[in-house]
Scaffold this motif. Structure first.
Motif, PDB file in Angstrom:
ATOM      1  N   CYS A   1      16.290  21.098  25.502  1.00  0.00           N
ATOM      2  CA  CYS A   1      17.741  21.189  25.306  1.00  0.00           C
ATOM      3  C   CYS A   1      18.297  20.022  24.506  1.00  0.00           C
ATOM      4  CB  CYS A   1      18.449  21.276  26.658  1.00  0.00           C
ATOM      5  SG  CYS A   1      17.883  22.627  27.685  1.00  0.00           S
TER       6      CYS A   1
ATOM      7  N   TYR B   1      18.089  29.798  27.784  1.00  0.00           N
ATOM      8  CA  TYR B   1      18.460  28.570  28.493  1.00  0.00           C
ATOM      9  C   TYR B   1      18.872  27.479  27.506  1.00  0.00           C
ATOM     10  CZ  TYR B   1      18.141  24.519  31.569  1.00  0.00           C
ATOM     11  OH  TYR B   1      18.424  23.371  32.270  1.00  0.00           O
ATOM     12  N   ARG B   2      18.107  27.311  26.434  1.00  0.00           N
ATOM     13  CA  ARG B   2      18.422  26.291  25.427  1.00  0.00           C
ATOM     14  C   ARG B   2      19.791  26.566  24.805  1.00  0.00           C
ATOM     15  NH1 ARG B   2      16.497  22.540  21.679  1.00  0.00           N
ATOM     16  NH2 ARG B   2      17.204  22.858  19.545  1.00  0.00           N
ATOM     17  N   GLN B   3      20.043  27.804  24.443  1.00  0.00           N
ATOM     18  CA  GLN B   3      21.314  28.170  23.826  1.00  0.00           C
ATOM     19  C   GLN B   3      22.495  27.865  24.746  1.00  0.00           C
ATOM     20  OE1 GLN B   3      20.724  32.288  22.856  1.00  0.00           O
ATOM     21  NE2 GLN B   3      19.387  31.840  21.099  1.00  0.00           N
TER      22      GLN B   3
ATOM     23  N   GLN C   1      22.600  25.683  27.235  1.00  0.00           N
ATOM     24  CA  GLN C   1      22.768  24.250  27.455  1.00  0.00           C
ATOM     25  C   GLN C   1      23.363  23.545  26.226  1.00  0.00           C
ATOM     26  OE1 GLN C   1      22.183  22.610  30.526  1.00  0.00           O
ATOM     27  NE2 GLN C   1      22.173  24.777  31.037  1.00  0.00           N
ATOM     28  N   LEU C   2      22.951  23.949  25.045  1.00  0.00           N
ATOM     29  CA  LEU C   2      23.517  23.365  23.832  1.00  0.00           C
ATOM     30  C   LEU C   2      24.986  23.738  23.672  1.00  0.00           C
ATOM     31  CD1 LEU C   2      20.596  23.881  21.264  1.00  0.00           C
ATOM     32  CD2 LEU C   2      21.288  21.765  22.401  1.00  0.00           C
TER      33      LEU C   2
END
Length: 233
Positions: A123, A222-224, A226-227
């Motif tokens: 992230c 998840y990455r999207q 959190q960013l």
């Protein structure tokens, strides 16, 4: 070995399919042939954790949780130690006190450096991503040196450190793909690469691994998210 039910008591593992912490506990239960019920916890919405999980782990509110005799044990490394001390067959920990102490030390350190570092890298962007990559690389160098000259981290058979580091065999690769980085260079870490192949062939590991594509899809979402949250702050 036939499965045992653990003192005739019900054994439950509360977890989530994508958690490396949960899988390491499941591997130990399977290596020891202990029957257990897997209770899936949906953690995608952090505001909707089940009352069951909150009752079992009111402090950290996280998985995994092992229930034995109706009593909860939390934190994966502590759970594994509890399992090994409760069911003595197929021991996971080294028998020598010094070796046991060092195994605990390395497992905790690698969780902090490698597992948590790679999760943060998933992230991260820019300078923060570079910092996490450097920390993960330092951890990989340590593991490469520890593995040299041995089939498994514990010697010729699977032990505590193999289970503790086993998540790297699939989770790390998925994080690499999603974050667009390289942690696991086969030329740089030949001993780890050999161990990875051996570990993935163990029947309890091989039978529990899910398609890489599924984990990659989950990490991308998840990455999207959190960013997006970081950008809104």
């Amino acid at each position: 070995m036939p499965e045992v039910a653990g003192d005739g008591q019900e054994v439950k593992l509360v977890g989530a399919w994508y958690s490396p912490y949960v899988h390491r506990v499941a591997w130990v239960l399977k290596l020891k042939g202990i029957q257990y019920e897997f209770v899936e916890e949906n953690l995608r919405d952090l505001n909707k954790k089940s009352s069951f999980l909150l009752d079992c782990n009111p402090v950290y509110k996280k998985v995994p949780v092992l229930l034995h005799h109706g009593k909860p044990i939390v934190e994966s490394l502590f759970i594994i130690e509890y399992i090994d001390e409760t069911w003595k067959h197929n021991p996971i920990f080294p028998t020598d006190p010094y070796d046991r102490a060092m195994a605990r030390f390395w497992a905790r350190l690698m969780d902090e450096m490698l597992l948590e570092g790679s999760k943060r890298a998933l992230c991260a962007e820019g300078d923060q991503l570079k910092k996490e990559i450097e920390q993960v690389s330092d951890a990989m160098e340590v593991l490469e040196g520890m593995k040299k000259g041995k089939k498994f981290f514990g010697g010729e058979t699977v032990g505590f450190l193999d289970v503790a580091f086993g998540w790297t065999t699939i989770w790390l690769e998925a994080i690499e793909e999603v974050a667009g980085v390289e942690f696991f260079n086969r030329d740089k870490y030949p001993h780890l690469d050999n161990w990875k192949s051996e570990f993935k062939q163990i029947h309890v590991v091989k039978d529990s691994l899910f398609p890489m594509e599924k984990l990659v899809r989950f990490f991308k979402k998840y990455r999207q998210s959190q960013l997006k949250l970081a950008a809104e702050k």
